[in-house]
Write an enzyme that holds these catalytic residues in place. Structure first.
Site, short mmCIF file in Angstrom:
data_model
loop_
_atom_site.label_atom_id
_atom_site.label_comp_id
_atom_site.label_asym_id
_atom_site.label_seq_id
_atom_site.Cartn_x
_atom_site.Cartn_y
_atom_site.Cartn_z
N LYS A 19 48.44 42.55 31.83
CA LYS A 19 48.42 41.62 33.08
C LYS A 19 47.02 41.90 33.46
O LYS A 19 46.70 42.87 34.37
CB LYS A 19 49.26 41.87 34.46
N GLU A 59 44.18 54.90 37.51
CA GLU A 59 42.48 55.19 37.68
C GLU A 59 42.23 54.44 38.90
O GLU A 59 42.29 53.02 38.91
CB GLU A 59 41.92 54.75 36.52
N CYS A 103 34.02 51.85 40.70
CA CYS A 103 34.68 52.77 41.38
C CYS A 103 34.20 54.18 41.25
O CYS A 103 34.27 55.05 42.43
CB CYS A 103 36.00 53.15 40.59
N GLU A 108 36.40 53.34 50.75
CA GLU A 108 35.60 52.59 49.72
C GLU A 108 35.38 51.11 50.01
O GLU A 108 36.35 50.29 50.24
CB GLU A 108 36.61 52.71 48.45
#
Length: 469
Positions: free
Chosen positions: A168, A243, A277, A377
């Site tokens: 996906k 992750e 990231c 973040e």
């Protein structure tokens, strides 16, 4: 405009009338659409993957490696098409798309294919034969910031290991997944070994994570979404590899060469518009040298042109979507309201670019280590400069985060290496050490678990059996 369907059992499959538009964040124009996949679509894709598994898993390893190698070659052959597609769907500057967005999946798939010959698929330990076997059907759920790289980093090792895959891709930037499906078919991958179901995370993603015939889920995305994937997958006790997010610290020591530390540090903070990231979004600096470093930072920042991502001189394009633009802008406002000092950029629209999802690249100074902008973040071109008094405080600040994905240290080599060993994070670059496509990639703490790339990435997709004789 590209109108995609699901890709199941080697063919395009209609996903019904409900569609999701793919929007160019630089212009607001619709450049494609994908079906809003359902649990029924996932069922069909998983059934195809399950049916293909016996044949693909029993295919000799060298033949599987050859297919993966051909996939790498196919990506290389269609590099310009892929780069242009990524720039259109999520706004990476075209130069960055060519140099990074395309080169990484070429490199990762090629390197994975080369591992097959020397990998210890079987080994004897005492009276045991230890055998490494494919897990089964792998569900892969991938993000928008590196849309093809994140897919290939999962699909290439999963296929080499002998698994079949249901992917996906992100609904924000899904278009390159169809190019990969075409490449995989041309490479000789049998029907059903690689399937694509489009749609949203809460619907298609959760259906994959929950499916009883999916043996493993490999997810890349936010920590919030990763927690949900883990929870949904737990009912079937399937393997889950995550992750997730990061808030990486770049520790500049007092004996660092400041020119290089600032230049490389800013580049890694604002890489891909900060939508990375591993971005080094916290720069930890000796308090006595903060002003000197800030002066160099501002000078370096002025060279970062913001603009049309199709312009080869652009270094920072739009954010991936208006939603991401609004998210980044809200963090800039929060930093200002919490008392951080703006030394570059700040709030407000980018002059002349009001029509796209652009933000002003921003540098904050005198940031409190516990401030929101230093802990959460942001996923945009926002750098927090945090002064420290001594090395122990610098290490403590670097480690004072729920994340532990990446980081950096600049200083005299041995000194910097000793500090790097103290950081609780999955990877650390010392004095600008180059990214290694063969090294394990993954995080500590809430940055996830498991590893991608190289031998470690291949091992994630294998079960281990011991046969006593």
């Amino acid at each position: 405009m590209t109108s995609l369907q699901h890709f199941i059992d080697g063919a395009d499959v209609s996903g019904g009338s409900e569609r999701i538009d793919v929007v160019n964040p630089a212009t607001g124009a619709v450049v494609g659409s994908v079906p809003a996949g359902t649990a029924a679509d996932v069922d069909r894709a998983v059934a195809a993957a399950r049916a293909a598994f016996p044949g693909w898993s029993q295919t000799p390893v060298d033949e599987r490696a050859e297919v993966v190698r051909k996939i790498s070659d196919g990506i290389k052959e269609r590099a310009e098409e892929i780069a242009s597609t990524i720039t259109a769907e999520m706004g990476s500057p075209i130069t960055f798309s060519r140099k990074v967005q395309v080169s990484m999946p070429i490199g990762s798939s090629k390197s994975i294919s080369k591992l097959a010959a020397d990998f210890p698929w079987t080994e004897e330990i005492g009276n045991s034969l230890v055998v490494r076997e494919p897990i089964g059907v792998v569900g892969a759920i991938t993000p928008w910031n590196y849309p093809l790289h994140q897919i290939v980093a999962k699909v290439a090792p999963a296929l080499l290991a002998g698994n079949t895959v249901v992917l996906k891709p992100t609904e924000v930037a899904p278009l390159t997944s169809a190019i990969l499906a075409s490449i995989a078919t041309e490479a000789g991958l049998p029907a059903g070994a690689f399937n694509i179901v489009h749609g949203t995370g809460p619907v298609a993603g959760e259906a994959i994570a929950a499916h009883p015939d999916v043996d493993m889920v490999s997810f890349t995305g936010s920590t919030r979404a990763g927690k949900r994937v883990s929870a949904v997958a737990s009912d079937t006790v399937k393997r889950v590899a995550l992750e997730l997010g990061g808030k990486s610290a770049n520790v500049i020591l007092d004996d660092a060469e400041l020119g290089e530390a600032v230049k490389v540090g800013l580049g890694n903070a604002w890489i891909n518009g900060g939508q990375t990231c591993t971005a080094w979004t916290r720069m930890l600096v000796p308090a006595a040298r903060q002003d000197e470093i800030l002066e160099q930072l501002v000078g370096a920042a002025e060279k970062y042109s913001v603009g049309d991502p199709t312009d080869e001189s652009t270094r920072i394009g739009p954010m991936s979507s208006t939603a991401q633009q609004e998210r980044v802008a809200s963090y800039v406002e929060r930093g200002i309201s919490d008392g951080a000092r703006v030394v570059f950029g700040g709030s407000g629209a980018v002059e002349g670019l009001e029509g796209g999802a652009y933000v002003r690249p921003t540098i904050f100074a005198d940031v409190d280590p516990d401030a929101v902008i230093a802990q959460e973040e942001i996923f945009g071109p926002v750098l927090s400069v945090i002064p420290y008094s001594d090395e122990d405080e610098a290490v403590a600040i670097a480690n004072r985060s729920i994340y532990g994905l990446a980081g950096a240290v600049f200083g005299e080599q041995d000194h910097a290496m000793s500090v790097a060993r103290r950081l609780r994070t999955g990877q650390v670059d010392v004095n600008g050490g180059a990214f290694n496509i063969l090294a394990p990639f993954g995080g500590y703490k809430q940055s996830g678990n498991g590893r991608e790339l190289g031998r470690w990435g291949l091992e994630e997709f294998l079960e281990t059996k011991s046969i006593q004789q």
